[in-house]
Design a protein around this motif. Structure first.
Motif, PDB file in Angstrom:
ATOM      1  N   ALA A  55       0.460  -1.306   0.160  1.00  0.00           N
ATOM      2  CA  ALA A  55      -0.163   0.056   0.168  1.00  0.00           C
ATOM      3  C   ALA A  55       0.970   1.765   0.313  1.00  0.00           C
ATOM      4  CB  ALA A  55      -0.704  -0.072   1.137  1.00  0.00           C
ATOM      5  N   ALA A  56       2.000   1.107   0.210  1.00  0.00           N
ATOM      6  CA  ALA A  56       3.126   2.553  -0.063  1.00  0.00           C
ATOM      7  C   ALA A  56       3.175   3.419  -1.074  1.00  0.00           C
ATOM      8  CB  ALA A  56       4.914   2.045   0.305  1.00  0.00           C
ATOM      9  N   SER A  57       2.361   2.475  -2.213  1.00  0.00           N
ATOM     10  CA  SER A  57       2.312   3.661  -3.380  1.00  0.00           C
ATOM     11  C   SER A  57       1.134   3.968  -3.723  1.00  0.00           C
ATOM     12  CB  SER A  57       2.885   3.013  -4.902  1.00  0.00           C
ATOM     13  OG  SER A  57       2.420   2.054  -4.819  1.00  0.00           O
ATOM     14  N   SER A  58      -0.235   3.500  -2.050  1.00  0.00           N
ATOM     15  CA  SER A  58      -1.143   4.399  -2.610  1.00  0.00           C
ATOM     16  C   SER A  58      -1.563   5.530  -2.155  1.00  0.00           C
ATOM     17  CB  SER A  58      -1.915   3.239  -2.099  1.00  0.00           C
ATOM     18  OG  SER A  58      -3.899   3.773  -2.008  1.00  0.00           O
ATOM     19  N   SER A  59      -2.059   6.626  -2.735  1.00  0.00           N
ATOM     20  CA  SER A  59      -2.676   7.775  -1.798  1.00  0.00           C
ATOM     21  C   SER A  59      -3.867   6.995  -1.414  1.00  0.00           C
ATOM     22  CB  SER A  59      -3.692   8.478  -2.831  1.00  0.00           C
ATOM     23  OG  SER A  59      -4.338   8.440  -3.810  1.00  0.00           O
ATOM     24  N   TRP A  60      -3.842   5.438  -0.510  1.00  0.00           N
ATOM     25  CA  TRP A  60      -5.632   6.462   0.469  1.00  0.00           C
ATOM     26  C   TRP A  60      -5.426   5.476   1.626  1.00  0.00           C
ATOM     27  CZ3 TRP A  60     -10.369   6.565  -1.598  1.00  0.00           C
ATOM     28  CH2 TRP A  60     -10.955   6.191  -2.435  1.00  0.00           C
ATOM     29  N   ARG A  61      -5.714   6.137   2.421  1.00  0.00           N
ATOM     30  CA  ARG A  61      -5.106   5.452   4.092  1.00  0.00           C
ATOM     31  C   ARG A  61      -6.301   5.820   4.911  1.00  0.00           C
ATOM     32  NH1 ARG A  61      -5.995  10.486   7.363  1.00  0.00           N
ATOM     33  NH2 ARG A  61      -6.936  12.732   5.872  1.00  0.00           N
ATOM     34  N   PRO A  62      -5.871   4.655   5.940  1.00  0.00           N
ATOM     35  CA  PRO A  62      -6.626   4.711   7.303  1.00  0.00           C
ATOM     36  C   PRO A  62      -7.608   5.410   7.885  1.00  0.00           C
ATOM     37  CG  PRO A  62      -4.947   3.239   7.577  1.00  0.00           C
ATOM     38  CD  PRO A  62      -4.603   4.079   6.141  1.00  0.00           C
ATOM     39  N   ALA A  63      -9.022   5.424   7.730  1.00  0.00           N
ATOM     40  CA  ALA A  63      -9.616   6.680   8.772  1.00  0.00           C
ATOM     41  C   ALA A  63     -10.640   6.311   8.919  1.00  0.00           C
ATOM     42  CB  ALA A  63      -9.579   8.143   7.746  1.00  0.00           C
ATOM     43  N   VAL A  64     -11.394   7.032  10.255  1.00  0.00           N
ATOM     44  CA  VAL A  64     -12.586   7.010  10.586  1.00  0.00           C
ATOM     45  C   VAL A  64     -13.237   7.582   9.935  1.00  0.00           C
ATOM     46  CG1 VAL A  64     -13.865   6.302  12.757  1.00  0.00           C
ATOM     47  CG2 VAL A  64     -11.598   5.668  12.954  1.00  0.00           C
ATOM     48  N   VAL A  65     -14.538   7.483   9.536  1.00  0.00           N
ATOM     49  CA  VAL A  65     -15.720   8.992   9.428  1.00  0.00           C
ATOM     50  C   VAL A  65     -16.860   8.638   9.678  1.00  0.00           C
ATOM     51  CG1 VAL A  65     -14.133   9.132   6.796  1.00  0.00           C
ATOM     52  CG2 VAL A  65     -16.586   7.728   7.038  1.00  0.00           C
ATOM     53  N   ARG A  66     -17.539   9.440   9.753  1.00  0.00           N
ATOM     54  CA  ARG A  66     -19.044   9.622  10.049  1.00  0.00           C
ATOM     55  C   ARG A  66     -19.902  10.657   9.429  1.00  0.00           C
ATOM     56  NH1 ARG A  66     -19.140  13.146  15.849  1.00  0.00           N
ATOM     57  NH2 ARG A  66     -18.454  14.769  14.980  1.00  0.00           N
ATOM     58  N   ILE A  67     -20.773  10.925   9.270  1.00  0.00           N
ATOM     59  CA  ILE A  67     -21.826  11.549   8.710  1.00  0.00           C
ATOM     60  C   ILE A  67     -21.623  13.149   9.459  1.00  0.00           C
ATOM     61  CG2 ILE A  67     -23.928  12.330   7.126  1.00  0.00           C
ATOM     62  CD1 ILE A  67     -24.058   9.700   6.978  1.00  0.00           C
ATOM     63  N   ALA A  68     -22.124  13.836   9.142  1.00  0.00           N
ATOM     64  CA  ALA A  68     -21.501  15.370   9.820  1.00  0.00           C
ATOM     65  C   ALA A  68     -23.255  15.277  10.223  1.00  0.00           C
ATOM     66  CB  ALA A  68     -21.424  16.686   9.246  1.00  0.00           C
ATOM     67  N   GLY A  69     -23.515  16.091  11.458  1.00  0.00           N
ATOM     68  CA  GLY A  69     -24.795  16.051  11.739  1.00  0.00           C
ATOM     69  C   GLY A  69     -25.793  15.203  12.628  1.00  0.00           C
ATOM     70  N   ALA A  70     -25.142  13.844  11.827  1.00  0.00           N
ATOM     71  CA  ALA A  70     -26.362  12.547  11.969  1.00  0.00           C
ATOM     72  C   ALA A  70     -25.729  12.002  12.800  1.00  0.00           C
ATOM     73  CB  ALA A  70     -26.079  12.250  10.240  1.00  0.00           C
ATOM     74  N   SER A  71     -26.624  10.741  13.550  1.00  0.00           N
ATOM     75  CA  SER A  71     -25.638   9.090  13.906  1.00  0.00           C
ATOM     76  C   SER A  71     -25.255   8.201  13.225  1.00  0.00           C
ATOM     77  CB  SER A  71     -26.986   9.065  14.975  1.00  0.00           C
ATOM     78  OG  SER A  71     -27.170  10.125  15.836  1.00  0.00           O
ATOM     79  N   GLY A  72     -24.150   7.934  13.868  1.00  0.00           N
ATOM     80  CA  GLY A  72     -24.003   6.893  13.287  1.00  0.00           C
ATOM     81  C   GLY A  72     -22.761   6.790  13.213  1.00  0.00           C
ATOM     82  N   GLY A  73     -21.693   5.429  13.375  1.00  0.00           N
ATOM     83  CA  GLY A  73     -20.375   5.141  13.103  1.00  0.00           C
ATOM     84  C   GLY A  73     -19.723   5.312  14.710  1.00  0.00           C
ATOM     85  N   PRO A  74     -18.031   5.626  15.058  1.00  0.00           N
ATOM     86  CA  PRO A  74     -17.534   5.326  13.502  1.00  0.00           C
ATOM     87  C   PRO A  74     -17.501   3.752  12.752  1.00  0.00           C
ATOM     88  CG  PRO A  74     -17.076   5.240  15.605  1.00  0.00           C
ATOM     89  CD  PRO A  74     -17.856   4.712  16.170  1.00  0.00           C
ATOM     90  N   TYR A  75     -17.306   4.655  11.607  1.00  0.00           N
ATOM     91  CA  TYR A  75     -17.280   3.980  10.267  1.00  0.00           C
ATOM     92  C   TYR A  75     -16.024   3.437   9.480  1.00  0.00           C
ATOM     93  CZ  TYR A  75     -21.965   4.402  10.105  1.00  0.00           C
ATOM     94  OH  TYR A  75     -23.331   3.974  10.709  1.00  0.00           O
ATOM     95  N   PRO A  76     -15.100   2.582   9.741  1.00  0.00           N
ATOM     96  CA  PRO A  76     -13.611   2.440   9.306  1.00  0.00           C
ATOM     97  C   PRO A  76     -13.398   2.217   7.887  1.00  0.00           C
ATOM     98  CG  PRO A  76     -13.945  -0.014  10.051  1.00  0.00           C
ATOM     99  CD  PRO A  76     -15.669   1.332  10.174  1.00  0.00           C
ATOM    100  N   CYS A  77     -12.432   3.165   6.905  1.00  0.00           N
ATOM    101  CA  CYS A  77     -12.570   3.964   5.865  1.00  0.00           C
ATOM    102  C   CYS A  77     -11.524   3.704   5.845  1.00  0.00           C
ATOM    103  CB  CYS A  77     -13.964   4.787   5.462  1.00  0.00           C
ATOM    104  SG  CYS A  77     -12.379   6.118   5.917  1.00  0.00           S
TER     105      CYS A  77
END
Length: 220
Positions: free
Chosen positions: A113-135
């Motif tokens: 994955a060293a050459s990939s532009s993607w990185r691990p993160a945790v997100v949610r939808i702003a202003g809404a219930s839900g998560g954390p969602y790994p991505c």
């Protein structure tokens, strides 16, 4: 006793796959560039995450992970712990990618994955219930919002969570429920009858709501 469980079957390795990564825990534990305390903490975090994720009752799982006001705040500490657990594992995975101990999962196996532009993160939808969602998120944004992509398992949980919120609210939320098909596509239903079909990318990841939903990284 601490290392009696084979790393290949450890909770940390299984949770790493929810981010879309294959983690070599043995290599990580032996690498002096990653603090042993960070790895051990992440292993405990993975146990907590798997315990909550394994709750069969969807409504109870939703309450434990997303509703800190339930029972007058009794579960607030648990909610905070889960949020911190996901972030801790995302941070460890980022270090593991750098050292080569973690590789991106692909339909055919894994790849560096060293050459990939993607990185691990945790997100949610702003202003809404839900998560954390790994991505995984990349450098591109939409109107300032993140454009994440998710594994199949996380998409299934996302769909179940939004559906549960819909049931509790008794009305259509801003982000309407969708469906993950066995054929390997995701159907999203937006307001005013708009239908969006999302196919998996070359890494078998789904960019759900990327460019339509207000995704933000989970704050510290």
């Amino acid at each position: 006793m601490e290392n009696s469980m084979p790393p290949s079957r450890s909770p940390l390795v299984r949770v790493a796959t929810q981010f879309g990564y294959d983690l070599d825990e043995t290599s990580l534990l032996a690498d002096p560039r990653v603090a042993a305390t960070d790895t051990q903490s992440a292993r405990l975090c993975a146990v907590l995450i798997e315990h909550v994720s394994g709750t069969a009752d969807a409504a109870l799982r939703y309450t434990i992970s997303q509703d800190p006001d339930y029972l007058g705040g009794v579960v607030a500490d648990t909610v905070t712990a889960i949020e911190r657990a996901w972030r801790a594992i995302a941070t460890l995975l980022a270090a593991a990618v750098t050292t080569g101990a973690a590789r991106q999962l692909t339909p055919g196996g894994t790849r560096a994955a060293a050459s990939s532009s993607w990185r691990p993160a945790v997100v949610r939808i702003a202003g809404a219930s839900g998560g954390p969602y790994p991505c995984q998120i990349g450098p591109q944004h939409w109107n300032g919002w993140a454009r994440p992509r998710f594994t199949r398992d996380v998409v299934a949980r996302l769909m179940a969570d939004v559906d549960e919120q819909w049931r509790r609210d008794g009305a259509q939320p801003d982000s309407m429920p969708g469906q993950l098909f066995v054929s390997g596509e995701v159907l999203l239903l937006h307001g005013e009858g708009v239908r969006e079909v999302i196919a998996p990318d070359d890494d078998d990841m789904f960019a759900v709501g990327a460019g339509t939903w207000m995704w933000e990284e989970w704050p510290d």
